[in-house]
Design an enzyme around this catalytic site. Sequence first.
Site, mmCIF file in Angstrom:
data_model
loop_
_atom_site.group_PDB
_atom_site.id
_atom_site.type_symbol
_atom_site.label_atom_id
_atom_site.label_comp_id
_atom_site.label_asym_id
_atom_site.label_seq_id
_atom_site.Cartn_x
_atom_site.Cartn_y
_atom_site.Cartn_z
ATOM 1 C CB CYS A 67 -0.934 -0.062 1.091
ATOM 2 S SG CYS A 67 -0.085 0.076 2.901
HETATM 3 O O1 LIG Z 1 -0.046 2.454 4.621
HETATM 4 S S1 LIG Z 1 -1.483 3.314 4.592
HETATM 5 O O2 LIG Z 1 -2.189 2.905 5.576
HETATM 6 O O3 LIG Z 1 -1.575 4.814 4.578
HETATM 7 S S2 LIG Z 1 -2.158 2.886 3.107
#
Ligand SMILES: O=S(=O)([O-])[S-]
Length: 103
Positions: A66
């Site tokens: 992410c």
């Molecule tokens: O790492 S995150 O939760 O900001 S996507």
Amino acid sequence: MAQDFRRIDVAAARDVMSRGETLVLDVRDPQSFARGHIEGAENASQDDMTYYLFETPKNKPVIVCCYHGNSSQSYARIFADMGFAEVYSLDGGYDAWAAAERA
Ligand SMILES: O=S(=O)([O-])[S-]
């Protein structure tokens, strides 16, 4: 009992990927993905998850990426709960990956 996922850093992720076929799922938004992503990664929205969960062989290593390594852990947990044998969440997310590439 279901396996848990593991958090790994960029170097360990590279090791996993070098062992062979790995599903790298990038759960960031499409614009961020278009600006840069891990080679071979697939951009997956929340809606795509069912597809990946059911169409990916359970013995294929899965790395979830992410932005910073937080939300990827929630996705990784789902894969682990579904019985995938090797599930990883990339610590530091794509930010860490891109920083390592620049280093
Ligand atoms: O790492 S995150 O939760 O900001 S996507």
